[in-house]
Design a protein around this motif. Structure first.
Motif: not given
Length: 183
Positions: A73-79, A97-98
């Protein structure tokens, strides 16, 4: 303002603090006077469900999560980009983290309750925790399916992301939760 820290044994809750907290190379400075208390843990309480259908339901404050699906999962986009997150890998903390991979756990902080949708992922791709990834000592890991833990581990801790309580040696970890495990 309130902050909570878990060191593997106890939780410290800081209220209106004027102190510098340095733990594992993470530094935070509180703003006002220091007050702290140790929060007792619950050993028998069942975890609340946080992953429902295709979304996480997370309450304000810190949450200990993992990927609920068998995909990176892309942390920035998803969270959401304004959250603060930490992963623990190779005995060190990684701030913001990314990515979040299956079997990895992550602390994430929000100042408000939030629903995080996973519409762009294959939601049928659940996974169970893989104990083969464990290193000696403490590991911050996660699961993409409800699992029952066996008694082969020295210690397991998780954090109920709804009640904000720590649970020592739970029998079941629910999908999407992160947890600390000592091998």
């Amino acid at each position: 303002e309130e902050k909570q820290y878990f060191d593997g044994k106890r939780t410290i809750k800081l209220l209106l603090g004027k102190a510098k907290i340095i733990r594992d190379a993470i530094e935070e400075e509180m703003i006002k006077e220091l007050e702290y208390e140790f929060i007792p843990t619950s050993e028998t309480k069942a975890l609340n469900t946080i992953y429902k259908d295709n979304y996480f339901e997370l309450k304000s404050g810190w949450s200990l999560i993992s990927s609920p699906i068998n995909s990176e999962i892309n942390v920035t986009e998803t969270f959401w980009t304004n959250s603060l997150a930490y992963k623990f890998q190779n005995n060190r903390w990684i701030k913001n983290p990314k990515t979040l991979k299956p079997n990895e756990g992550m602390w994430i902080h929000y100042n408000f309750d939030i629903f995080i949708h996973f519409n762009d992922y294959d939601l049928n791709k659940s996974y169970e925790f893989n104990s083969n990834i464990l290193n000696s000592g403490w590991n911050l890991v996660g699961t993409g399916a409800d699992i029952t833990l066996n008694e082969n581990y020295k210690s397991v801790w998780t954090h109920d992301n709804i009640t904000k309580e720590y649970i020592n040696n739970p029998t079941t970890i629910k999908r999407g939760y992160g947890f600390w495990i000592k091998d």
